[in-house]
Enzyme design. Structure first.
Site, PDB file in Angstrom:
ATOM      1  N   GLY A  88       0.808  -1.219   0.000  1.00 20.20           N
ATOM      2  CA  GLY A  88       0.000   0.000   0.000  1.00 20.20           C
ATOM      3  C   GLY A  88       0.836   1.262   0.000  1.00 20.20           C
ATOM      4  O   GLY A  88       0.339   2.357  -0.239  1.00 20.20           O
ATOM      5  N   LYS A 109       9.933   2.064   0.815  1.00 20.06           N
ATOM      6  CA  LYS A 109       8.741   1.975   1.665  1.00 20.06           C
ATOM      7  C   LYS A 109       8.385   3.388   2.131  1.00 20.06           C
ATOM      8  O   LYS A 109       9.204   4.058   2.762  1.00 20.06           O
ATOM      9  CB  LYS A 109       9.033   1.062   2.867  1.00 20.06           C
ATOM     10  CG  LYS A 109       7.852   0.839   3.794  1.00 20.06           C
ATOM     11  CD  LYS A 109       8.217  -0.225   4.826  1.00 20.06           C
ATOM     12  CE  LYS A 109       7.179  -0.331   5.928  1.00 20.06           C
ATOM     13  NZ  LYS A 109       7.617  -1.272   6.976  1.00 20.06           N
ATOM     14  N   ARG A 172      14.387  -0.531   1.728  1.00 21.86           N
ATOM     15  CA  ARG A 172      14.475  -1.825   2.394  1.00 21.86           C
ATOM     16  C   ARG A 172      15.040  -2.863   1.431  1.00 21.86           C
ATOM     17  O   ARG A 172      14.675  -2.896   0.258  1.00 21.86           O
ATOM     18  CB  ARG A 172      13.078  -2.245   2.868  1.00 21.86           C
ATOM     19  CG  ARG A 172      13.042  -3.579   3.560  1.00 21.86           C
ATOM     20  CD  ARG A 172      11.787  -3.747   4.376  1.00 21.86           C
ATOM     21  NE  ARG A 172      10.581  -3.824   3.559  1.00 21.86           N
ATOM     22  CZ  ARG A 172       9.367  -3.991   4.090  1.00 21.86           C
ATOM     23  NH1 ARG A 172       9.199  -4.079   5.384  1.00 21.86           N
ATOM     24  NH2 ARG A 172       8.312  -4.044   3.306  1.00 21.86           N
ATOM     25  N   ARG A 179       5.535 -13.102   0.879  1.00 19.18           N
ATOM     26  CA  ARG A 179       5.020 -13.401   2.218  1.00 19.18           C
ATOM     27  C   ARG A 179       4.120 -14.636   2.173  1.00 19.18           C
ATOM     28  O   ARG A 179       3.698 -15.039   1.086  1.00 19.18           O
ATOM     29  CB  ARG A 179       4.185 -12.211   2.707  1.00 19.18           C
ATOM     30  CG  ARG A 179       4.947 -10.902   2.691  1.00 19.18           C
ATOM     31  CD  ARG A 179       4.087  -9.751   2.187  1.00 19.18           C
ATOM     32  NE  ARG A 179       4.908  -8.564   1.895  1.00 19.18           N
ATOM     33  CZ  ARG A 179       5.269  -7.663   2.786  1.00 19.18           C
ATOM     34  NH1 ARG A 179       4.832  -7.738   4.009  1.00 19.18           N
ATOM     35  NH2 ARG A 179       6.052  -6.653   2.452  1.00 19.18           N
ATOM     36  N   ASP A 244       0.603 -11.653   6.474  1.00 19.59           N
ATOM     37  CA  ASP A 244       1.190 -10.756   5.466  1.00 19.59           C
ATOM     38  C   ASP A 244       2.525 -10.181   5.948  1.00 19.59           C
ATOM     39  O   ASP A 244       3.215  -9.522   5.188  1.00 19.59           O
ATOM     40  CB  ASP A 244       0.221  -9.624   5.111  1.00 19.59           C
ATOM     41  CG  ASP A 244      -0.272  -8.877   6.334  1.00 19.59           C
ATOM     42  OD1 ASP A 244      -0.891  -9.521   7.207  1.00 19.59           O
ATOM     43  OD2 ASP A 244      -0.032  -7.665   6.439  1.00 19.59           O
TER      44      ASP A 244
HETATM   45  P1  AMP Z   1       1.534  -3.194   8.138  1.00 15.16           P
HETATM   46  O1  AMP Z   1       0.688  -3.144   9.357  1.00 15.16           O
HETATM   47  O2  AMP Z   1       2.580  -2.095   8.076  1.00 15.16           O
HETATM   48  O3  AMP Z   1       2.109  -4.524   7.857  1.00 15.16           O
HETATM   49  O4  AMP Z   1       0.548  -2.821   6.932  1.00 15.16           O
HETATM   50  C1  AMP Z   1      -0.612  -3.558   6.639  1.00 15.16           C
HETATM   51  C2  AMP Z   1      -1.139  -3.128   5.297  1.00 15.16           C
HETATM   52  O5  AMP Z   1      -1.489  -1.730   5.306  1.00 15.16           O
HETATM   53  C3  AMP Z   1      -0.173  -3.294   4.139  1.00 15.16           C
HETATM   54  O6  AMP Z   1      -0.916  -3.648   3.009  1.00 15.16           O
HETATM   55  C4  AMP Z   1       0.429  -1.918   3.984  1.00 15.16           C
HETATM   56  O7  AMP Z   1       0.910  -1.682   2.691  1.00 15.16           O
HETATM   57  C5  AMP Z   1      -0.779  -1.049   4.281  1.00 15.16           C
HETATM   58  N1  AMP Z   1      -0.401   0.283   4.764  1.00 15.16           N
HETATM   59  C6  AMP Z   1       0.187   0.593   5.938  1.00 15.16           C
HETATM   60  N2  AMP Z   1       0.372   1.919   6.036  1.00 15.16           N
HETATM   61  C7  AMP Z   1      -0.102   2.482   4.905  1.00 15.16           C
HETATM   62  C8  AMP Z   1      -0.192   3.818   4.399  1.00 15.16           C
HETATM   63  N3  AMP Z   1       0.235   4.851   5.101  1.00 15.16           N
HETATM   64  N4  AMP Z   1      -0.734   3.980   3.185  1.00 15.16           N
HETATM   65  C9  AMP Z   1      -1.180   2.942   2.469  1.00 15.16           C
HETATM   66  N5  AMP Z   1      -1.136   1.673   2.876  1.00 15.16           N
HETATM   67  C10 AMP Z   1      -0.590   1.429   4.075  1.00 15.16           C
HETATM   68 MG    MG Z   2       3.069  -5.461   6.548  1.00 13.74          MG
END
Ligand code: AMP
Ligand code: MG
Length: 469
Positions: A88, A109, A172, A179, A244
């Site tokens: 995301g 990232k 990164r 995953r 994930d």
């Molecule tokens: P995480 O908790 O960091 O593993 O993220 C879980 C999901 O949310 C993943 O698909 C990330 O890409 C998405 N995500 C986290 N933060 C953001 C953000 N600021 N904008 C868009 N997607 C995000």
């Molecule tokens: Mg993640």
């Protein structure tokens, strides 16, 4: 900046990703670059310091040979199925083969919105970028398989969270960003041909000895069990072991609300969103097995005899606790200076951990001090500790083994928070000093580094961490 890209993921079936350019940012400025990692990747370390490098690490300039894309995945988040996640806020620039012959991803990232952003802004703020940089490089130095940090930049833009915060991007590096959730999304969608292509890709890339999905599953289970045993040996709590966030290559990935424990207690939780303690320290091995069961389920569609596969894969997942227990015994045996630990030694280790939990001993400093007078100071019940100590001494511990197994310095939460706070004000000196200390975790303490080994006082202690969003 010359990077010899060879982009194998971009050659996989098109539904597994979306070509995606990073969104340019206003004013990139480098906070940190990693010369050692650059060298391993076959990059010219001096190029990291040229103005062009900041543009590359910010996503403003795409180096020749890159094939920028965002990956699709899904996952179980806190046990609940989410049918589509994906990168995301991350863009994979491409892959390089390092001087060690290993292929690695280079990913930005915080690089802007993608088709998988859902409600998010695609950005990261400085705090989580600094945290991931510090903790992932600390983990590498501790000898734990992990993604790494090649660079961190500020964007010159603001990010809106509960506060207005400085934006940042981390570069990164991972053996891959594939995953468990990458397998899950294809299995759930019935994309069997793509699932087969992903499996072939993962075998060729990470597990060349595997003869097929069943073998692959065994090998991923083996690596994951050993990885978690290493986390346990360091008092590391990942904090968000959703499927994930489990790398198929067996590396620690997605440093969000992760933390190293100060005071030892098996039920420790740091993550503010982990309400029920699903990802508490002591739960990590069981959650690891739960995650492997999800991988196993995703591989079933590839098997000709599904009933047989269910039987075999169930048995494979059930073997994980035994693999983990053996690895745990080895890890904690080494911490006590015992190279060939037996089941009796398991009792010895557990007896120490139990005293530590009761008396609120500092995890890292207790092990680092064992064999010196300072160890006793970690305990309230000195008689109980002395009795344990005699038992342990009778086992003839090897001090050299202990020195390699017990870090003196970990990236403690209060130090990370302190570095982030200074970074918000544009002062990166605490970050740089902390990074230098935590990337030499086993070195004898010096006048400069001793402060980083000190446990936090009750007032300094940070007991809550937040996701890196
Ligand atoms: P995480 O908790 O960091 O593993 O993220 C879980 C999901 O949310 C993943 O698909 C990330 O890409 C998405 N995500 C986290 N933060 C953001 C953000 N600021 N904008 C868009 N997607 C995000
Ligand atoms: Mg993640």
């Amino acid at each position: 900046m010359r990077i010899a890209f060879d982009n194998s993921y971009a050659r996989l079936p098109a539904q597994m990703f979306t070509p995606q350019l990073p969104t340019p940012v206003a004013a990139p400025a480098v906070i940190a670059v990693n010369e050692g990692l650059a060298e391993l990747l076959g990059l010219d370390p001096s190029a990291l310091h040229k103005p062009e490098a900041a543009q590359v690490f910010a996503g403003n300039h795409i180096p020749d040979g890159a094939a920028p894309l965002s990956q699709l995945y899904a996952g179980h988040q806190f046990g609940h199925w989410n049918p589509q996640l994906g990168d995301g806020r991350a863009v994979l620039l491409g892959e390089v083969i390092g001087t060690d012959g290993i292929r690695r991803d280079i990913q930005l990232k915080g690089a802007g919105r993608t088709p998988y952003s859902r409600g998010g802004d695609g950005r990261a703020w400085l705090g989580p970028v600094m945290r991931e940089y510090l903790v992932s490089e600390a983990m590498y130095a501790l000898g734990v398989p992990t993604t790494r940090a090649l660079a961190a930049v500020t964007t010159g833009e603001q990010v809106y969270r509960e506060d207005i915060l400085p934006g940042a991007i981390i570069t990164r590096v991972a053996q891959s960003h594939i995953r468990v959730g990458t397998f899950q999304v294809l299995a759930a969608r019935g994309e069997t041909a793509a699932l087969q292509a992903l499996t072939d890709h993962v075998i060729a890339r990470h597990y060349p000895a595997a003869t097929g999905p069943a073998d692959l599953l065994d090998m991923v289970i083996d690596r994951t069990a050993k990885l978690i045993a290493q986390w346990m040996g360091l008092g590391f709590i990942h904090g968000v072991m959703n499927t994930d966030n489990v790398a198929i290559a067996g590396e620690t990935i997605d440093y969000g609300p992760c933390a190293f424990m100060d005071v030892y207690h098996p039920q420790t939780v740091f993550s503010a969103i982990d309400q029920y303690g699903r990802y508490a320290y002591a739960n990590q091995p069981a959650i690891g097995a739960w995650n492997m069961a999800q991988l196993a389920t995703s591989l079933i569609p590839l098997m000709a005899d599904r009933d047989q596969a269910i039987t075999d894969f169930t048995a494979a997942v059930h073997r994980m606790p035994g693999i983990y227990q053996a690895a745990w015994l080895q890890v904690f045996g080494a911490k006590l200076g015992i190279a060939d630990p037996t089941e009796d030694d398991r009792n010895l280790i557990e007896a120490l951990l139990s005293l530590m939990a009761t008396d609120g001993a500092d995890f890292t400093n207790t092990f680092a001090a064992l064999g010196t007078a300072a160890a006793r100071d970690q305990f309230l019940d000195h008689d109980a500790f002395d009795a344990w100590h005699s038992r342990w001494q009778a086992r003839g511990p090897d001090a050299a083994l202990m020195a390699q197994a017990n870090p003196r310095i970990i990236s403690r939460n209060h130090r990370i928070e302190e570095a982030i706070l200074a970074g918000r004000d544009g002062d990166y000196a605490p970050f740089t000093a902390l990074l230098a200390a935590v990337t030499r975790p086993y070195a004898p303490l010096t006048a400069e580094t001793a402060a980083y080994a000190r446990a936090p006082t009750t007032d300094e202690r940070v007991t809550r961490t937040f996701c890196g969003t």
